[in-house]
Design a protein around this motif. Sequence first.
Motif, PDB file in Angstrom:
ATOM      1  N   GLN A 138       0.828  -1.208   0.000  1.00 54.60           N
ATOM      2  CA  GLN A 138       0.000   0.000   0.000  1.00 54.60           C
ATOM      3  C   GLN A 138       0.857   1.252   0.000  1.00 54.60           C
ATOM      4  O   GLN A 138       0.572   2.217  -0.707  1.00 54.60           O
ATOM      5  N   GLU A 139       1.926   1.276   0.801  1.00 53.03           N
ATOM      6  CA  GLU A 139       2.794   2.451   0.875  1.00 53.03           C
ATOM      7  C   GLU A 139       3.423   2.746  -0.478  1.00 53.03           C
ATOM      8  O   GLU A 139       3.513   3.897  -0.916  1.00 53.03           O
ATOM      9  N   ILE A 140       3.846   1.693  -1.181  1.00 55.32           N
ATOM     10  CA  ILE A 140       4.479   1.867  -2.497  1.00 55.32           C
ATOM     11  C   ILE A 140       3.467   2.373  -3.518  1.00 55.32           C
ATOM     12  O   ILE A 140       3.686   3.383  -4.197  1.00 55.32           O
ATOM     13  N   VAL A 141       2.338   1.683  -3.621  1.00 57.59           N
ATOM     14  CA  VAL A 141       1.333   2.029  -4.636  1.00 57.59           C
ATOM     15  C   VAL A 141       0.763   3.422  -4.383  1.00 57.59           C
ATOM     16  O   VAL A 141       0.616   4.234  -5.305  1.00 57.59           O
ATOM     17  N   HIS A 142       0.454   3.723  -3.127  1.00 61.81           N
ATOM     18  CA  HIS A 142      -0.143   5.019  -2.793  1.00 61.81           C
ATOM     19  C   HIS A 142       0.783   6.167  -3.176  1.00 61.81           C
ATOM     20  O   HIS A 142       0.363   7.148  -3.790  1.00 61.81           O
ATOM     21  N   ASN A 143       2.064   6.061  -2.819  1.00 55.22           N
ATOM     22  CA  ASN A 143       2.996   7.151  -3.103  1.00 55.22           C
ATOM     23  C   ASN A 143       3.253   7.311  -4.595  1.00 55.22           C
ATOM     24  O   ASN A 143       3.340   8.436  -5.095  1.00 55.22           O
ATOM     25  N   PHE A 197       8.078  -2.473  -8.795  1.00 55.66           N
ATOM     26  CA  PHE A 197       6.914  -1.622  -9.036  1.00 55.66           C
ATOM     27  C   PHE A 197       7.384  -0.459  -9.902  1.00 55.66           C
ATOM     28  O   PHE A 197       8.305   0.270  -9.521  1.00 55.66           O
ATOM     29  N   ARG A 198       6.726  -0.290 -11.040  1.00 54.08           N
ATOM     30  CA  ARG A 198       7.170   0.725 -12.001  1.00 54.08           C
ATOM     31  C   ARG A 198       5.994   1.631 -12.354  1.00 54.08           C
ATOM     32  O   ARG A 198       4.934   1.153 -12.773  1.00 54.08           O
ATOM     33  N   GLN A 215       8.682  15.529  -0.010  1.00 52.04           N
ATOM     34  CA  GLN A 215       8.573  15.698  -1.458  1.00 52.04           C
ATOM     35  C   GLN A 215       7.952  14.489  -2.153  1.00 52.04           C
ATOM     36  O   GLN A 215       7.149  14.629  -3.060  1.00 52.04           O
ATOM     37  N   SER A 216       8.352  13.287  -1.758  1.00 51.82           N
ATOM     38  CA  SER A 216       7.942  12.129  -2.540  1.00 51.82           C
ATOM     39  C   SER A 216       7.343  10.998  -1.735  1.00 51.82           C
ATOM     40  O   SER A 216       6.601  10.188  -2.271  1.00 51.82           O
ATOM     41  N   GLY A 217       7.675  10.912  -0.467  1.00 55.02           N
ATOM     42  CA  GLY A 217       7.242   9.761   0.321  1.00 55.02           C
ATOM     43  C   GLY A 217       8.130   8.548   0.140  1.00 55.02           C
ATOM     44  O   GLY A 217       7.898   7.499   0.737  1.00 55.02           O
ATOM     45  N   PHE A 218       9.192   8.678  -0.683  1.00 49.39           N
ATOM     46  CA  PHE A 218      10.061   7.521  -0.943  1.00 49.39           C
ATOM     47  C   PHE A 218      10.816   7.104   0.320  1.00 49.39           C
ATOM     48  O   PHE A 218      11.084   5.917   0.514  1.00 49.39           O
ATOM     49  N   VAL A 260      12.202  -4.253  -4.936  1.00 53.48           N
ATOM     50  CA  VAL A 260      12.219  -4.868  -3.608  1.00 53.48           C
ATOM     51  C   VAL A 260      12.934  -6.200  -3.725  1.00 53.48           C
ATOM     52  O   VAL A 260      12.405  -7.147  -4.317  1.00 53.48           O
ATOM     53  N   PRO A 261      14.152  -6.320  -3.186  1.00 49.42           N
ATOM     54  CA  PRO A 261      14.923  -7.552  -3.350  1.00 49.42           C
ATOM     55  C   PRO A 261      14.370  -8.706  -2.514  1.00 49.42           C
ATOM     56  O   PRO A 261      13.786  -8.494  -1.445  1.00 49.42           O
TER      57      PRO A 261
END
Length: 926
Positions: free
Chosen positions: A806-811, A841-842, A879-882, A917-918
């Motif tokens: 969720q954190e990845i997709v949302h940001n 995730f791209r 800035q990005s949430g990364f 994500v390794p």
Amino acid sequence: MNKQLFLYGLNVRLQFGERILKREDFPADTHVSREDISLQSLLTFFSADKPHEIEHQICTVCVKFRSIPEQQRFLSQFIGHPIVKQTFLLTVGGLFDPDAAESEAIVEPGDYSIVKTLELITSTSEHQDVLRASRRSIRKMLAACEIRPATNMASLTRYLGHLNLVLPNAWDLQRLATAFQQLKEQYWALFGPDLPSVFQALCDPLHHFTLDQLTRIDLLTELWGLRQIFHKLCLVRAVAGYENERTFIKSDPNIVGFLSINQSTREAIKALFAHEVRTSYVRCTASLDTISYIIAAFINIELAIRNRDLMVLKRQVADLYQRDQSAHLFLDWESIHNTFELPAIEADVYTIFLKLLMLHPTIGKRFLTVALARGKGHLVADLTSFTGRIRADTSRRKRSALDRGNVQFIRLARKLPRAAAERLIEEVTEKGMMERLAFAFAPSLKLAASALPKVDNQASILRLEFANLALRHGVLNERSANRMIEEETHFLRMHKFHTLFRAGRVKIDWEFLGSLVEALIDEDFGFLVSDSADRVIDKSVLNNVIKLFSEELSNVLLFDSESSLEQALNNNVRHGVLVPRFVKEFNEALVDALDYQGHPGDLSDDSYSRFGKHSRRLLTLKEHVTNQVNAYKDFWLTVQRDGEFQQSTRDMIAAVMQTISKDADSHKLSKAIISEFQTQVEKILAQALEVFLHQVKPSVFGEIAECRRDCSKQPSKTVTTFLDLLETRIEKAFEEISDWLGLAKITTDVPDFELIDLIRFEAVTLIFSDFKKLHFSHGSFVKKDGKMVALPRDPRIKGAYFEVTQEIVHNLISNALKHSGLGMNTAINMAVQVDDNDLIFRCTNSFSKKRFVAISATANNVTRLIKTSLPSQGSKDSQSGFSKIKNVCSRVLFEDITINISPISERNLQYTVEIRVPNATTMMLA
């Protein structure tokens, strides 16, 4: 007064001040080293052995507080201490406690000259020679430092600029008070505390002066070249209706005559004070400095009240708010309330804004009648009436079906000045207010019940839509809009993926809260964690500072931050959850019992009439249940200011401060406080759950049983069916809500989920008001023989890794929509790639050509932040949430992810982010 001692002390202060301001070396016989010299410690220069060390420590700490009431509260903790009188005189000033001036205990020249300032400015003939000598000395020092008297805001800026203060780009009354607080903190030993305290008090609408005080202030400000600024601020309060200030201004016609204001303003003031009839208003132009503008605006508002001119009043108040967001607190709101009825049926955005301003706590303290008569209920009534008329007009004009009046409301709000429009929209979109208005407005988006049940989430859907509409129309700043969107997407995510949040629903951003605590320590209480804190600060002083620090920090943790406990309870369980959840069960039991064919959201209390003679008893049951749940919500899920829980939080903070190791820095201290606070919150939520299950639940089911007995006297099959259904549904509601009453945690024993469900959900919730315009595509691939091959179906993700996904997709999706410059026209492609053991995730999105330079610069900054920041610094990435993604992956997967931003080309205008994500394929994929 010892005149010789007074003048000697004043001259020494002025000599030190002049050398420091001119950055000159001190004489060789100065008894402290050059490195030790600071204006904060000027008072210590007059005694080599420093006999009043504790006194000066108290003074140094006291002047750091931002207002006179805060200083007084700090000093009140030392009541009974033999030096409390002196410290009050040295930090707040004799003007604010004349009785304290009787003390003769202070004998040091510098201290004496400050304490006796009150006697100096008391108009008696015996002090005239000292006054003249003081005036000459002060003017000589100011001239040597090239400081000229201030007559307006421009010259005041130059005056304060010579003192090396941090000054704002634009002035308002609050910034003016802050500037004089800086003056006090840095130069209290030079100017004395009375002068800056006076200007702080003049900018406080709750402070009242006596005529005697105003006369003395007049003389004090003349000594230091700030008399005209005092007269202007005094005139602000006089025109606003403060009686003593008005009497003072009227007592000397030369005051208004010599002020730097235009002639029409002078004439209007004279007419106002003489109660003459005047129908012409003065011009309020942007070219006027802040105080002159406020004076002109107050004159027009007072004339509008006398002339009963609502049109002028409401527009002038809105324009005033645009210029200064605190000036309206000085107005005579009781006169406005008594003069204008402001009925709801005639409400427009301007009158609604007027009633919104009346809700301010400061106005409530000044005018109890207004607070009682113009409560939030009046505001809701105005908004309901206004939106009803807008929707009727929209229907009559046959506007677009997507409008439903919401867009028109935003457009009408834009008629207000920008600051006023933003304030109105912030109030309308507040979670509790949105619930009250949820069915007055109508969201334009229609979703299937399986996607986002409209009945449960009406307020959330509407709030998302308003945030997007207001941001696009420029009546809400991006920060506020993004905060609302974040709150509601989390709220709706809880509904959509509720099985993944069985461990609690109260979500607090602990990292963000920790960063706030750390910042508060660094900015205001850094001396508490300095190496020399124990050595420099006396224990009695230190304990009192810790007490104040605990009070201020408890407000941040519980109330005054976006991640406070009160905010979390409000957003996640209090509003839109508990009561609507039980109302939903009544509605759905009603639908099934009556075989109702419509939507449950369209039911009303009138529907109960179909139960005949039992309808009144069933409505009483519904009212009892909602009252029980409301009472529980208001007591157990609401944090009371100065209540028992806040006091325990203060005690906890103080205990941590006392036990933390002496070498702890602000980061370690904030981490310790947050850890203890989290434990405290878990305990109180456990208590709340206990009450919910063992007090509220038995009461509700007892009332259902009582209702069943009452209705069985004249049995009805339909009523029996309704009560059976209701009992079953209410049991499920208690079971489900009991899972929500805890801190949100992602559990491991949860179902797997479809990745596409999450992707679609994030896309929909981020752009609610423009769902049909969304340009969104997605795909899933696996790497075979060096090539990416499309998968026939999207992968399923293990439920334990919902938080990471969720954190990845949302940001990724929110960044694409927020920063592209294309709004909802942004073309977004989301791809998930399986590359051996790695999961990629791209996200690729288009962006506006006009944004190329800005996006390129941002990409470079974000790339640098990604490479340099630690996972624990996620809350600092705005800035990005990364960085937040890195933090979550590190915590949950124990893996360091790789984030890559592809080079940006002006030719294709594409922004591509790839997150690898390794070792995640076998771990995350179901």
